[in-house]
Motif scaffolding. Sequence first.
Motif, mmCIF file in Angstrom:
data_model
loop_
_atom_site.group_PDB
_atom_site.id
_atom_site.type_symbol
_atom_site.label_atom_id
_atom_site.label_comp_id
_atom_site.label_asym_id
_atom_site.label_seq_id
_atom_site.Cartn_x
_atom_site.Cartn_y
_atom_site.Cartn_z
ATOM 1 N N GLN A 241 0.809 -1.046 0.078
ATOM 2 C CA GLN A 241 0.007 -0.223 0.155
ATOM 3 C C GLN A 241 0.788 1.309 0.073
ATOM 4 N N ALA A 242 1.839 1.238 0.660
ATOM 5 C CA ALA A 242 2.887 2.357 0.664
ATOM 6 C C ALA A 242 3.622 2.564 -0.571
ATOM 7 N N ALA A 243 3.778 1.655 -1.367
ATOM 8 C CA ALA A 243 4.337 1.592 -2.729
ATOM 9 C C ALA A 243 3.458 2.278 -3.639
ATOM 10 N N LEU A 244 2.215 1.539 -3.646
ATOM 11 C CA LEU A 244 1.226 2.035 -4.590
ATOM 12 C C LEU A 244 0.810 3.390 -4.400
ATOM 13 N N ALA A 245 0.971 3.980 -3.186
ATOM 14 C CA ALA A 245 0.669 5.326 -2.697
ATOM 15 C C ALA A 245 1.451 6.310 -3.624
ATOM 16 N N ARG A 246 2.801 5.792 -3.957
ATOM 17 C CA ARG A 246 3.466 6.618 -4.776
ATOM 18 C C ARG A 246 3.219 7.019 -6.187
ATOM 19 N N ASP A 247 2.106 6.131 -6.561
ATOM 20 C CA ASP A 247 1.513 6.230 -7.931
ATOM 21 C C ASP A 247 2.582 6.147 -8.772
ATOM 22 N N GLU A 248 3.402 5.217 -8.676
ATOM 23 C CA GLU A 248 4.713 4.892 -9.828
ATOM 24 C C GLU A 248 4.577 3.475 -9.939
#
Length: 396
Positions: free
Chosen positions: A267-274
């Motif tokens: 979820q933390a990674a997806l929040a970067r929108d990359e």
Amino acid sequence: MIGPELRELTPQVIGVLVRRGADFAAAEDAVQDALLEAMRTWPDDPPRNPRGWLTAVAWRKFLDAARSDAARRRREELAAAEQALSSSSPASGSPGDDPEAGERPGREVDDTLWLYFLCAHPSLPIPSAVALTLRAVGGLTTRQIARAFLVPEATMAQRISRATRTISGERLDRPGDVATVLRVLYLVFNEGYTGEVDLAEEAIRLTRQLSASIDHPEVRGLLALMLLHHARRPARRDDDGELIPLARQDRSRWDTRAIADGVEILQAALARDELGEYQAQAAIAALHADAPSTSQTDWAQVVEWYDELLALDGSPVARLNRAVAVGHAAGPREGLAALEQVPRSLPRRTAAEAYLHELAGDRAAAAELYGLAAGEATSLPERRYLGRKAGELGVR
């Protein structure tokens, strides 16, 4: 045997020596000598600063080896390295200083990070990069790595030796390729458990270390993917070591803590929108981990994530897995139609076709295809499982 503490320090110290001017092969040799000395002396006289002790001793070992070489060129390189060190790293001390003086703490993460990139150098074949990463960054012995990959120790020693010679002239003075590093770590993870060394757990440990060293969403995506897959490991085989497919696994045996950890990291990674391919794969794994059963899996969303993955990657393997997901989401006939886009030469394609025919209720076709897939399988557990499926569905 090198303990966990020394294994954690190994890449940091190698990185320090390489930055000081030692080539990679000489740095690794010096650190190995220092580790041997540490294992002899630390039990009776542990240092206050283990990293500083290892760095100073390894640097002295390197200097001793360099000084024994009578070639003028080597002496000039050594002098240049010592001059650069004295002018740029005043806190690191000279070879005659207290071994516990150590390096500046702020360089530890940086040195280890650069070592990841060096071991995954584009000039190295991937098998060599994997072996070198396990040796230099993971701190495993050549014997352990050879046993893990089921090759003779002499063969692995030659592979590592060639790899170190290849990168010995490379300097840590430019950014490395994160994608190559991640590919190497993913390959280590996929080797799984092979006896003395649990490579899956080793890959998770190294990827956690990398994630702490670099702020990159795909590093977190890969770590999440590893954790989510590894969480299902206790349920993947029965007491006889036979494979258990996802649909038949006892989900109460899945590691819920690892799943929660993986989902949080994802979820933390997806929040970067990359979005990257490892994040997309991890999202698919999270959907499987979240479902109480195969029938209750959100297959429509799984298909959507495979569409995202294909837009990023386009690999035949992703297309194969998407076809199976389509078979659950829209029906087996639609899944078989999607499978037509996958090359027939792709490993496990026949097994996927058999599975979709089984979903469609075509037992005869499924049994025949499972039999063919068993003949194509490259691992004994997979061959036995597919053979059993063929026997279960065979027309009586």
